[in-house]
Motif scaffolding. Structure first.
Motif, PDB file in Angstrom:
ATOM      1  N   ARG A  10      39.166  90.595  30.366  1.00 16.57           N
ATOM      2  CA  ARG A  10      38.087  91.035  31.357  1.00 16.57           C
ATOM      3  C   ARG A  10      36.960  91.714  30.714  1.00 16.57           C
ATOM      4  NH1 ARG A  10      36.893  96.073  32.779  1.00 16.57           N
ATOM      5  NH2 ARG A  10      38.326  97.086  30.946  1.00 16.57           N
ATOM      6  N   ILE A  11      37.263  92.231  29.347  1.00 19.66           N
ATOM      7  CA  ILE A  11      35.979  92.703  28.531  1.00 19.66           C
ATOM      8  C   ILE A  11      35.264  91.381  28.056  1.00 19.66           C
ATOM      9  CG2 ILE A  11      35.419  93.467  26.302  1.00 19.66           C
ATOM     10  CD1 ILE A  11      37.749  95.173  26.544  1.00 19.66           C
ATOM     11  N   ALA A  12      35.845  90.102  27.873  1.00 17.65           N
ATOM     12  CA  ALA A  12      34.774  89.014  27.597  1.00 17.65           C
ATOM     13  C   ALA A  12      34.142  88.445  29.023  1.00 17.65           C
ATOM     14  CB  ALA A  12      35.989  88.088  27.128  1.00 17.65           C
ATOM     15  N   GLU A  13      34.865  88.811  30.094  1.00 16.94           N
ATOM     16  CA  GLU A  13      34.113  88.222  31.476  1.00 16.94           C
ATOM     17  C   GLU A  13      32.862  89.337  31.498  1.00 16.94           C
ATOM     18  OE1 GLU A  13      36.820  88.367  34.587  1.00 16.94           O
ATOM     19  OE2 GLU A  13      37.781  86.430  33.884  1.00 16.94           O
ATOM     20  N   GLU A  14      33.304  90.876  31.538  1.00 15.83           N
ATOM     21  CA  GLU A  14      32.175  91.597  31.462  1.00 15.83           C
ATOM     22  C   GLU A  14      30.895  91.399  30.423  1.00 15.83           C
ATOM     23  OE1 GLU A  14      33.659  95.458  31.258  1.00 15.83           O
ATOM     24  OE2 GLU A  14      34.692  95.375  33.392  1.00 15.83           O
ATOM     25  N   ARG A  15      31.352  91.005  29.047  1.00 16.25           N
ATOM     26  CA  ARG A  15      30.483  90.871  28.205  1.00 16.25           C
ATOM     27  C   ARG A  15      29.430  89.783  28.417  1.00 16.25           C
ATOM     28  NH1 ARG A  15      32.873  89.963  22.050  1.00 16.25           N
ATOM     29  NH2 ARG A  15      33.551  92.141  22.591  1.00 16.25           N
ATOM     30  N   GLN A  16      30.030  88.573  29.041  1.00 17.52           N
ATOM     31  CA  GLN A  16      29.396  87.395  29.532  1.00 17.52           C
ATOM     32  C   GLN A  16      28.237  87.666  30.484  1.00 17.52           C
ATOM     33  OE1 GLN A  16      29.648  84.493  28.125  1.00 17.52           O
ATOM     34  NE2 GLN A  16      27.761  83.546  29.396  1.00 17.52           N
ATOM     35  N   ALA A  18      27.176  90.931  30.997  1.00 19.49           N
ATOM     36  CA  ALA A  18      26.078  91.579  30.220  1.00 19.49           C
ATOM     37  C   ALA A  18      25.124  90.648  29.853  1.00 19.49           C
ATOM     38  CB  ALA A  18      26.892  92.545  29.528  1.00 19.49           C
ATOM     39  N   ASP A  19      25.711  89.643  28.885  1.00 20.88           N
ATOM     40  CA  ASP A  19      24.778  88.758  28.495  1.00 20.88           C
ATOM     41  C   ASP A  19      23.748  88.011  29.364  1.00 20.88           C
ATOM     42  OD1 ASP A  19      26.123  89.639  26.054  1.00 20.88           O
ATOM     43  OD2 ASP A  19      27.279  87.842  25.862  1.00 20.88           O
ATOM     44  N   ASP A  20      24.546  87.587  30.567  1.00 15.32           N
ATOM     45  CA  ASP A  20      23.731  86.844  31.614  1.00 15.32           C
ATOM     46  C   ASP A  20      22.620  87.857  32.022  1.00 15.32           C
ATOM     47  OD1 ASP A  20      25.209  84.419  31.433  1.00 15.32           O
ATOM     48  OD2 ASP A  20      26.595  85.169  32.816  1.00 15.32           O
ATOM     49  N   GLY A  21      23.051  89.204  32.227  1.00 10.28           N
ATOM     50  CA  GLY A  21      21.876  90.093  32.719  1.00 10.28           C
ATOM     51  C   GLY A  21      20.996  90.493  31.921  1.00 10.28           C
ATOM     52  N   ILE A  22      21.414  90.198  30.476  1.00 10.42           N
ATOM     53  CA  ILE A  22      20.089  90.630  29.555  1.00 10.42           C
ATOM     54  C   ILE A  22      19.224  89.315  29.383  1.00 10.42           C
ATOM     55  CG2 ILE A  22      19.988  90.803  26.943  1.00 10.42           C
ATOM     56  CD1 ILE A  22      22.651  92.591  26.850  1.00 10.42           C
ATOM     57  N   GLY A 250      26.098  96.570  27.892  1.00 11.62           N
ATOM     58  CA  GLY A 250      26.494  95.696  26.545  1.00 11.62           C
ATOM     59  C   GLY A 250      26.916  96.568  25.336  1.00 11.62           C
ATOM     60  N   GLU A 251      26.218  97.602  24.904  1.00  7.95           N
ATOM     61  CA  GLU A 251      26.645  98.460  23.929  1.00  7.95           C
ATOM     62  C   GLU A 251      27.823  99.147  24.092  1.00  7.95           C
ATOM     63  OE1 GLU A 251      23.502 101.080  23.165  1.00  7.95           O
ATOM     64  OE2 GLU A 251      22.093  99.462  22.410  1.00  7.95           O
ATOM     65  N   LEU A 253      30.266  98.177  26.358  1.00  9.51           N
ATOM     66  CA  LEU A 253      31.354  97.294  26.432  1.00  9.51           C
ATOM     67  C   LEU A 253      31.448  96.790  25.020  1.00  9.51           C
ATOM     68  CD1 LEU A 253      30.248  95.120  29.645  1.00  9.51           C
ATOM     69  CD2 LEU A 253      31.938  96.858  29.423  1.00  9.51           C
ATOM     70  N   GLN A 254      30.621  96.572  24.131  1.00  5.65           N
ATOM     71  CA  GLN A 254      30.693  96.272  22.724  1.00  5.65           C
ATOM     72  C   GLN A 254      31.581  97.424  22.085  1.00  5.65           C
ATOM     73  OE1 GLN A 254      30.149  93.364  21.568  1.00  5.65           O
ATOM     74  NE2 GLN A 254      30.934  93.936  19.593  1.00  5.65           N
ATOM     75  N   THR A 255      31.197  98.575  22.479  1.00  2.98           N
ATOM     76  CA  THR A 255      32.069  99.578  21.755  1.00  2.98           C
ATOM     77  C   THR A 255      33.292  99.492  22.386  1.00  2.98           C
ATOM     78  OG1 THR A 255      30.024 101.122  21.660  1.00  2.98           O
ATOM     79  CG2 THR A 255      31.998 102.138  21.331  1.00  2.98           C
ATOM     80  N   GLN A 256      33.678  99.491  23.424  1.00  3.16           N
ATOM     81  CA  GLN A 256      35.031  99.110  24.000  1.00  3.16           C
ATOM     82  C   GLN A 256      35.697  97.966  23.568  1.00  3.16           C
ATOM     83  OE1 GLN A 256      36.631 101.537  26.216  1.00  3.16           O
ATOM     84  NE2 GLN A 256      34.596 102.710  25.863  1.00  3.16           N
ATOM     85  N   SER A 257      35.096  96.896  23.071  1.00  4.36           N
ATOM     86  CA  SER A 257      35.657  95.972  22.826  1.00  4.36           C
ATOM     87  C   SER A 257      36.236  96.208  21.183  1.00  4.36           C
ATOM     88  CB  SER A 257      34.645  94.602  23.006  1.00  4.36           C
ATOM     89  OG  SER A 257      35.438  93.338  22.506  1.00  4.36           O
ATOM     90  N   ASP A 258      35.094  96.752  20.582  1.00  5.41           N
ATOM     91  CA  ASP A 258      35.444  97.042  19.137  1.00  5.41           C
ATOM     92  C   ASP A 258      36.842  98.050  19.335  1.00  5.41           C
ATOM     93  OD1 ASP A 258      33.339  95.695  18.500  1.00  5.41           O
ATOM     94  OD2 ASP A 258      32.215  97.222  18.142  1.00  5.41           O
TER      95      ASP A 258
END
Length: 436
Positions: A10-16, A18-22, A250-251, A253-258
Motif C-alpha cells: 500500500r505504501i508503494a502504491e501511495e508513493r507511486q 505521490a510521484d505521479d502527483g509530483i 511524499g515526505e 509517506l517516505q517517513t512512514q515507509s522508513d
C-alpha cells in the motif's frame, strides 16, 4: 508478515501515486513558468508602448503648448494692432480734421488774399504754404503707417485663422494619445497585478530581455504560446499548492515507509534472533528427550531401543517420528506393535518429556490398563525411580500397581446408591502386621 507486506504494497502504491502527483505538479509548474515568461514579455511590450505613448504625448503636449503660445502671441499682437489701428484712426481723424481746418483756412486766406492789399508780406504766404506742405507730409506718413499696420493685421488674422484651423486636429491627437496613455497605464497595472499574483521576479525577467528584441517578434511569440496554452487546456492555478501538498505527502509517506522498513528490519532481526534461540532450545530439548527416551524405553521393555527422528531438514518446521523396536523385534513402524507395547512406548516418551521439567505432582489415569503383569512390573519400577523427585497420583485397578502405592484411597458401596471413601496407609498397615 503478510500484514507488513500488504502495508508495504500500500505504501508503494501511495508513493507511486505521490510521484505521479509530483511529476504532474512539476509539469504544471513548468507551464506556469512559461505563462510567467509570457506575462513578462507582455509587460515589457506594455512598458515599451507606454514609453512610446508617453513620448508621443509629450511631443503632442509640446506642440499644443507651442500652438497655444503662438496663439497667445497672435492675440496679443492682434490686440496691440487693434489699439494701434484705433490710435492711427484717431490721429487720422485728427489730421483729417486739421487738414479740413487748414483747407478752410487756406480758402479763407485765399479769399482774404484777394481782398487784402497785394502789399501783404510775401513771407506770411510762404510760411502758410510751408506749413500746409508739412501737414500734408505728416498726413501721407500717417496713411502709410496705417496701411502697413492694416497689412500686418491681415497677416496676423491669417495666422490666427490657420492656428485655429490646426487646433482641433492637435486637440484630437492629444485626446488620442491621452486615451492610448490611459490604455497603456491600465494594461501595465493589469500585467503588474498578474505578475504580483504569480509572484514573478521582474528583475530576473528584465534580465532576460535585451534591446534586440522586437515587439512584433514578441507579439508573434506570445500568439504562439497562447495557441500552445489553448492546446494544453485549462491551467491549474493550484498546481504549486498541490505540488507542495504532494511533496509534504511524499515526505510523510517516505517517513512512514522508513519507519516501517526500520520496524520490519527490527522485527526480522527479532524473528531471526527468536528463531535462533528457539532452534537452539528446541535442539537441546530434542536431544535431551531423545536421550531420556533411549534410557526409559529399555527400562520399560527390558531391552530394545527407541529414538526420535526428525522428518525435515529445518528443526522448526520438521516433524518428529518415533522409532521403537522392543527386544526381539525388527519392526519398521510402531503400528506393528501390540496395544501394550504402544502404551509403554508412549509412556517412555511422556516420562522423557516430564523428566525435563518435573512437577511436584504427576497424575496418571489408568495408564496400566493395557499392560500385562511383566510390563506392569517394569512400569512400577520406573514410577518408583521417578518418585524420588515427583509425587505420583494414579488411578488403577491393577493389583501390582496398587501394591506399589504408599497410600490407597478407595471408593466402596456397601449400600446401593451410597458411596464411601476408604483410605489405607500401606506403610502403617505393614507396621501393624509386624510382631511386637
Amino acid at each position: 508478515l503478510s500484514a507488513i507486506e500488504a502495508e508495504r504494497g500500500r505504501i508503494a502504491e501511495e508513493r507511486q501515486h505521490a510521484d505521479d502527483g509530483i511529476a504532474e505538479a512539476e509539469l504544471m509548474g513548468e507551464e506556469a513558468a512559461l505563462t510567467l515568461e509570457e506575462l513578462a514579455l507582455q509587460l515589457e511590450e506594455a512598458r515599451l508602448e507606454r514609453l512610446n505613448a508617453e513620448t508621443r504625448l509629450e511631443l503632442t503636449r509640446n506642440k499644443a503648448r507651442d500652438a497655444e503660445r503662438v496663439l497667445h502671441e497672435i492675440k496679443l499682437a492682434l490686440h496691440s494692432a487693434e489699439q494701434k489701428v484705433a490710435e492711427l484712426s484717431r490721429r487720422g481723424r485728427e489730421l483729417a480734421d486739421r487738414d479740413e481746418q487748414l483747407r478752410e483756412r487756406l480758402e479763407t486766406l485765399a479769399v482774404e488774399s484777394e481782398t487784402v492789399d497785394e502789399a501783404v508780406p510775401e513771407e506770411a504766404l510762404q510760411q502758410a504754404l510751408a506749413e500746409r506742405e508739412a501737414r500734408e507730409g505728416e498726413l501721407s506718413a500717417a496713411r502709410d503707417r496705417l496701411n502697413q499696420l492694416t497689412e500686418r493685421m491681415r497677416e496676423i488674422s491669417q495666422r490666427q485663422h490657420e492656428a485655429n484651423a490646426a487646433l482641433p486636429a492637435l486637440r484630437e491627437a492629444r485626446s488620442d494619445w491621452l486615451l492610448k496613455h490611459q490604455e497603456a497605464r491600465l494594461a501595465m497595472e493589469r500585467f503588474a497585478e498578474e505578475l504580483a499574483q504569480a509572484e514573478a521576479d521582474e528583475t530576473a525577467l528584465l534580465a532576460d530581455l535585451n534591446e534586440g528584441v522586437k515587439p512584433n517578434a514578441l507579439a508573434a511569440e506570445i500568439a504562439r504560446l497562447a495557441r500552445a496554452l489553448e492546446g494544453l487546456g485549462a491551467v491549474n492555478l493550484a498546481a504549486l499548492q498541490e505540488l507542495e501538498e504532494a511533496k509534504k505527502r511524499g515526505e510523510y509517506l517516505q517517513t512512514q515507509s522508513d519507519d516501517l522498513n526500520q520496524a520490519m528490519a527490527t522485527l526480522e532481526e527479532a524473528i531471526a534472533k527468536i528463531d535462533g534461540e528457539t532452534r537452539e532450545m528446541l535442539q537441546a530439548t530434542y536431544d535431551a528427550v531423545n536421550a531420556k527416551m533411549r534410557e526409559f524405553f529399555p527400562t520399560l521393555f527390558g531391552g530394545g531401543r527407541a529414538e526420535l527422528v526428525l522428518t525435515g531438514e529445518d528443526l522448526l518446521d520438521a516433524g518428529v517420528q518415533i522409532i521403537a523396536q522392543p527386544p526381539g523385534k525388527k519392526n519398521s513402524t510402531i503400528h506393528l506393535l501390540s496395544g501394550g507395547e504402544k502404551a509403554l512406548t508412549a509412556m517412555s516418551l511422556v516420562f522423557s518429556l516430564f523428566s525435563l521439567n518435573p512437577a511436584p505432582f504427576c497424575l496418571l489415569d489408568e495408564v496400566d490398563a493395557p499392560l500385562d503383569d511383566a510390563n506392569t512390573s517394569r512400569f512400577c519400577d520406573l514410577v518408583k525411580q521417578m518418585s524420588e523427585r515427583t509425587q505420583f497420583l494414579y488411578i488403577s485397578h491393577n493389583r501390582l500397581t496398587m501394591e506399589m502405592a504408599e497410600q490407597l484411597v478407595g471408593v466402596t458401596m456397601q449400600e446401593q446408591g451410597v458411596s464411601r471413601i476408604v483410605a489405607v496407609d500401606i506403610v502403617e498397615a505393614l507396621k501393624m502386621r509386624e510382631p511386637a
